[in-house]
Design an enzyme around this catalytic site. Structure first.
Site, PDB file in Angstrom:
ATOM      1  N   LYS A 111     -72.764   4.940 -25.450  1.00 62.87           N
ATOM      2  CA  LYS A 111     -74.145   5.441 -25.480  1.00 62.87           C
ATOM      3  C   LYS A 111     -74.992   4.580 -26.418  1.00 62.87           C
ATOM      4  O   LYS A 111     -76.071   4.147 -26.063  1.00 62.87           O
ATOM      5  CB  LYS A 111     -74.138   6.905 -25.939  1.00 62.87           C
ATOM      6  CG  LYS A 111     -75.486   7.530 -26.003  1.00 62.87           C
ATOM      7  CD  LYS A 111     -75.389   9.012 -26.323  1.00 62.87           C
ATOM      8  CE  LYS A 111     -76.761   9.569 -26.624  1.00 62.87           C
ATOM      9  NZ  LYS A 111     -76.738  10.987 -26.958  1.00 62.87           N
ATOM     10  N   GLU A 131     -65.345   0.418 -32.520  1.00 62.67           N
ATOM     11  CA  GLU A 131     -64.159   0.244 -31.671  1.00 62.67           C
ATOM     12  C   GLU A 131     -64.535  -0.407 -30.348  1.00 62.67           C
ATOM     13  O   GLU A 131     -63.905  -1.369 -29.893  1.00 62.67           O
ATOM     14  CB  GLU A 131     -63.498   1.611 -31.387  1.00 62.67           C
ATOM     15  CG  GLU A 131     -62.854   2.275 -32.582  1.00 62.67           C
ATOM     16  CD  GLU A 131     -63.822   3.084 -33.448  1.00 62.67           C
ATOM     17  OE1 GLU A 131     -65.060   2.933 -33.285  1.00 62.67           O
ATOM     18  OE2 GLU A 131     -63.335   3.843 -34.304  1.00 62.67           O
ATOM     19  N   GLY A 178     -72.636  12.517 -26.070  1.00 62.57           N
ATOM     20  CA  GLY A 178     -71.426  11.772 -25.706  1.00 62.57           C
ATOM     21  C   GLY A 178     -70.348  12.628 -25.066  1.00 62.57           C
ATOM     22  O   GLY A 178     -69.812  12.311 -24.001  1.00 62.57           O
ATOM     23  N   ARG A 179     -70.025  13.761 -25.689  1.00 65.05           N
ATOM     24  CA  ARG A 179     -68.925  14.589 -25.162  1.00 65.05           C
ATOM     25  C   ARG A 179     -69.342  15.445 -23.969  1.00 65.05           C
ATOM     26  O   ARG A 179     -68.535  16.220 -23.452  1.00 65.05           O
ATOM     27  CB  ARG A 179     -68.327  15.439 -26.292  1.00 65.05           C
ATOM     28  CG  ARG A 179     -69.339  16.233 -27.082  1.00 65.05           C
ATOM     29  CD  ARG A 179     -68.791  16.700 -28.415  1.00 65.05           C
ATOM     30  NE  ARG A 179     -69.805  17.339 -29.243  1.00 65.05           N
ATOM     31  CZ  ARG A 179     -70.627  16.675 -30.053  1.00 65.05           C
ATOM     32  NH1 ARG A 179     -70.551  15.374 -30.154  1.00 65.05           N
ATOM     33  NH2 ARG A 179     -71.517  17.328 -30.770  1.00 65.05           N
ATOM     34  N   GLU A 227     -65.635  18.572 -32.081  1.00 65.90           N
ATOM     35  CA  GLU A 227     -66.769  17.758 -32.530  1.00 65.90           C
ATOM     36  C   GLU A 227     -68.066  18.582 -32.437  1.00 65.90           C
ATOM     37  O   GLU A 227     -68.986  18.395 -33.219  1.00 65.90           O
ATOM     38  CB  GLU A 227     -66.891  16.461 -31.718  1.00 65.90           C
ATOM     39  CG  GLU A 227     -67.702  15.399 -32.442  1.00 65.90           C
ATOM     40  CD  GLU A 227     -67.676  14.034 -31.773  1.00 65.90           C
ATOM     41  OE1 GLU A 227     -68.222  13.905 -30.657  1.00 65.90           O
ATOM     42  OE2 GLU A 227     -67.130  13.081 -32.359  1.00 65.90           O
ATOM     43  N   HIS A 237     -40.870  23.709 -23.423  1.00 66.14           N
ATOM     44  CA  HIS A 237     -39.621  23.149 -23.949  1.00 66.14           C
ATOM     45  C   HIS A 237     -39.869  22.391 -25.248  1.00 66.14           C
ATOM     46  O   HIS A 237     -39.044  21.585 -25.665  1.00 66.14           O
ATOM     47  CB  HIS A 237     -38.980  22.252 -22.900  1.00 66.14           C
ATOM     48  CG  HIS A 237     -38.620  23.023 -21.673  1.00 66.14           C
ATOM     49  ND1 HIS A 237     -37.410  23.670 -21.529  1.00 66.14           N
ATOM     50  CD2 HIS A 237     -39.346  23.320 -20.567  1.00 66.14           C
ATOM     51  CE1 HIS A 237     -37.397  24.315 -20.367  1.00 66.14           C
ATOM     52  NE2 HIS A 237     -38.569  24.110 -19.767  1.00 66.14           N
ATOM     53  N   LYS A 259     -67.143   6.266 -41.168  1.00 67.05           N
ATOM     54  CA  LYS A 259     -67.598   5.009 -40.546  1.00 67.05           C
ATOM     55  C   LYS A 259     -68.210   4.096 -41.605  1.00 67.05           C
ATOM     56  O   LYS A 259     -67.919   2.905 -41.661  1.00 67.05           O
ATOM     57  CB  LYS A 259     -68.662   5.292 -39.469  1.00 67.05           C
ATOM     58  CG  LYS A 259     -68.129   5.840 -38.168  1.00 67.05           C
ATOM     59  CD  LYS A 259     -69.278   5.916 -37.155  1.00 67.05           C
ATOM     60  CE  LYS A 259     -68.912   6.749 -35.965  1.00 67.05           C
ATOM     61  NZ  LYS A 259     -70.026   6.958 -35.034  1.00 67.05           N
TER      62      LYS A 259
HETATM   63  O1  F6P Z   1     -68.055   8.863 -33.621  1.00 64.23           O
HETATM   64  C1  F6P Z   1     -68.254   9.924 -32.764  1.00 64.23           C
HETATM   65  C2  F6P Z   1     -69.004   9.505 -31.534  1.00 64.23           C
HETATM   66  O2  F6P Z   1     -70.339   9.315 -31.827  1.00 64.23           O
HETATM   67  C3  F6P Z   1     -68.837  10.523 -30.410  1.00 64.23           C
HETATM   68  O3  F6P Z   1     -69.690  11.581 -30.508  1.00 64.23           O
HETATM   69  C4  F6P Z   1     -69.044   9.683 -29.213  1.00 64.23           C
HETATM   70  O4  F6P Z   1     -68.569  10.293 -28.053  1.00 64.23           O
HETATM   71  C5  F6P Z   1     -68.274   8.435 -29.606  1.00 64.23           C
HETATM   72  O5  F6P Z   1     -68.496   8.290 -30.989  1.00 64.23           O
HETATM   73  C6  F6P Z   1     -68.654   7.192 -28.874  1.00 64.23           C
HETATM   74  O6  F6P Z   1     -70.001   6.861 -29.030  1.00 64.23           O
HETATM   75  P1  F6P Z   1     -70.702   5.790 -28.129  1.00 64.23           P
HETATM   76  O7  F6P Z   1     -70.673   6.276 -26.719  1.00 64.23           O
HETATM   77  O8  F6P Z   1     -72.099   5.653 -28.659  1.00 64.23           O
HETATM   78  O9  F6P Z   1     -69.932   4.502 -28.262  1.00 64.23           O
END
Ligand code: F6P
Length: 547
Positions: free
Chosen positions: A208, A214, A269-270, A355, A386, A506
């Site tokens: 987003k 990452e 995002g979620r 979250e 199990h 972060k």
């Molecule tokens: O760090 C949490 C977060 O902001 C989530 O809410 C989100 O889904 C994820 O990181 C990824 O964010 P982006 O889609 O901006 O890379």
């Protein structure tokens, strides 16, 4: 929003009193008292059966819980969300994931713009691009068809698409391989690229913000790998697609505008898998199946918006969750899908709920004096049985759970499905009713073993039965949990749509990365534990290099 603290409300006090009278009543007793309990505490829609009878509650509990929800103004809050009020006030944003799956042609105006037009524009662009990939029209830099789709994203840009692609694997196009890379640990990307040919591969960069450490690290390494393998500097447009709200950043990365699928800041995002973020899903299952999934979402959206609170499945699930979390003191709740395809569903719900509702400040800015979001976790049935079901049955903790099952299997092999569902029914029964000493004595069991073989029962669960795991059923199920999460946020007076709690880690990581890169620890900035750990890291990693 009301100004009184939740626990000071008379409706809450009534619930406390009621809790004191019902807490010792067992589920078994409740079933004895109410003959038709199984049916009376169930809701059947066209496509879904929800049974909440195996809970420690009665009609008075339901009435008090829904009374609380009414007092808090839940119905109005639901309308505010659907109508695009800026309920995510800490980010000054509306929350309109429901608009993504609205099946009407009615406009929805936000800040003077009909957002439905943007939604259908993107959906259409997704259709065109996904069809080109699926029918082989989309060619790589040397004219080969695309065989591999690698989604690079994390959190909501990963968990939703991964969960749905696995859940709907039965509908996947043959010959297309889907991969998901999320972790900044280079092993994730390295293992994925091991057997991949760059000329047959499309990277979907899902972010987003297009700033997430990452995702940008993985995307940059993927681009480097691609360019070094292909040697084709101008071919990014044939191999990279972006799903983002940050069009300019994606362009700066080198992705041409025609390969960028956008979505707006009112998609969290979620809550984003029905937006452009779901592109890998559409590539996998095709436009029509994707549309069916949206219809399923919409079916639950309508149920949620229109049903009275006492017959509203997400509302009841949410209130039952509050009941255990705040009155019984349950710390966690579990989700058990009895379906192999839904193996990623618990971790998807984990982000959704934890979250969203892992907050300790109320919407009025005050520190909350009661427990909020509980810990969500789970595993598929029967695998969980199990592994950790022992603790559920005989442990000391109260862990309410959701059992999700299907009346029909997508893979009818012999009697597998009957065996699977026999376990589904058996577990909720055993958890609720247990096996008493008296019953054990009747089985002529060795007396000394009875305390160990005894099942107390009284472990609550909800059962959710759907017909088959179709795209529509899945959409409905996901929306059920989304709305459950929203309702709990309203009850706890939380803004479920921000996530400031992830920021500090972060920020610290960015500072520490600088120190790691420069090999210089600034001990003034750290506590003695963190400094020593970093020192050890340097000492040992240097030695590793020497060895
Ligand atoms: O760090 C949490 C977060 O902001 C989530 O809410 C989100 O889904 C994820 O990181 C990824 O964010 P982006 O889609 O901006 O890379």
């Amino acid at each position: 929003m009301i100004n009184i603290c939740l626990t000071d409300l008379p409706e809450w006090k009534k619930l406390e009193n009621h809790y004191n009278s019902i807490k010792k009543v067992s589920i078994k007793q409740l079933f004895k008292e109410e003959e038709g309990r199984g049916k009376d505490y169930s809701i059947a829609t066209k496509s879904l059966y929800f049974d909440y009878s195996k809970n420690i509650l009665n009609m008075e509990t339901v009435s008090l819980l829904t009374g609380l929800a009414e007092r808090i103004g839940l119905s109005k809050e639901i309308e505010n969300m659907f109508n695009g009020e800026k309920i995510n006030f800490t980010e000054n944003r509306a929350v309109l994931h429901t608009a993504l799956r609205d099946q009407t042609n009615e406009p929805l105006v936000l800040d003077g713009i009909d957002i439905k037009k943007d939604i259908s524009f993107t959906l259409n662009k997704m259709k065109i691009l996904s069809e080109k990939i699926r029918n082989g029209e989309w060619k790589g830099y040397n004219g080969k068809k695309i065989k591999n789709i690698i989604n690079i994203g994390i959190g909501g840009s990963h968990l939703g698409p991964l969960m749905v692609c696995n859940a709907l694997a039965k509908y996947k196009k043959n010959g297309l391989n889907l991969f998901f890379v999320s972790n900044v640990d280079g092993s994730d990307l390295a293992e994925t690229l091991k057997e991949i040919n760059p000329d047959e591969t499309i990277f979907i960069i899902a972010s987003k913000t297009f700033t997430t450490l990452e995702t940008i690290t993985n995307a940059t390494s993927a681009k480097k790998w691609f360019l070094s393998e292909s040697g084709e500097r101008d071919s990014l447009g044939k191999h990279f697609i972006a799903l983002t709200s940050a069009m300019e950043r994606a362009k700066d990365f080198g992705i041409p505008e025609e390969n960028i699928l956008g979505f707006s800041d009112w998609v969290g995002g979620r809550y984003s898998l029905a937006s452009a973020v779901g592109f890998s899903i559409m590539v996998s299952i095709g436009y029509e199946n994707f549309k069916d999934m949206l219809k399923g979402f919409n079916r639950m959206d309508i149920h949620f918006r229109k049903s009275p609170l006492s017959h509203n499945i997400p509302v009841l699930m949410a209130l039952i969750g509050v009941w255990y979390n705040n009155f019984f003191g349950a710390e966690t709740h579990a989700i058990f899908p009895y379906d192999h395809y839904l193996r990623n569903f618990p971790s998807y719900v984990q982000q959704l709920e934890m979250e969203s509702n892992g907050k300790s400040t109320g919407r009025d800015g005050t520190k909350l004096r009661y427990q909020t979001g509980s810990v969500s976790w789970g595993e598929t049935g029967t695998n969980g049985q199990h592994s950790f079901f022992q603790l559920l049955h005989q442990g000391t903790r109260l862990i309410p759970s959701d059992f999700i099952g299907f009346t029909g299997s997508l893979n009818e092999i012999g009697d597998h499905h009957l065996k699977l569902m026999a376990n589904f029914f058996a577990q909720t029964e055993a958890l609720a009713f247990g096996q008493t000493e008296k019953e054990l004595i009747k089985t002529n069991m060795d007396k000394d073993l009875i305390p160990f073989r005894n099942f107390e029962g009284n472990k609550p669960s909800n059962s959710i039965l759907l017909k088959k795991l179709t795209p529509m059923a899945l959409g409905e199920l996901i929306a059920l949990y989304e709305h459950k999460t929203f309702v709990q946020g309203i009850i706890w007076n939380i803004n479920s749509f921000d996530q400031w709690g992830v920021e500090l880690g972060k920020q610290n990581a960015a500072g520490i990365l600088k120190e790691l890169t420069e090999k210089k620890i600034n001990t003034d900035l750290h506590d003695s534990s963190t400094s020593s750990l970093m020192e050890y890291f340097f000492r040992v990693s240097d030695k590793d290099e020497e060895n």
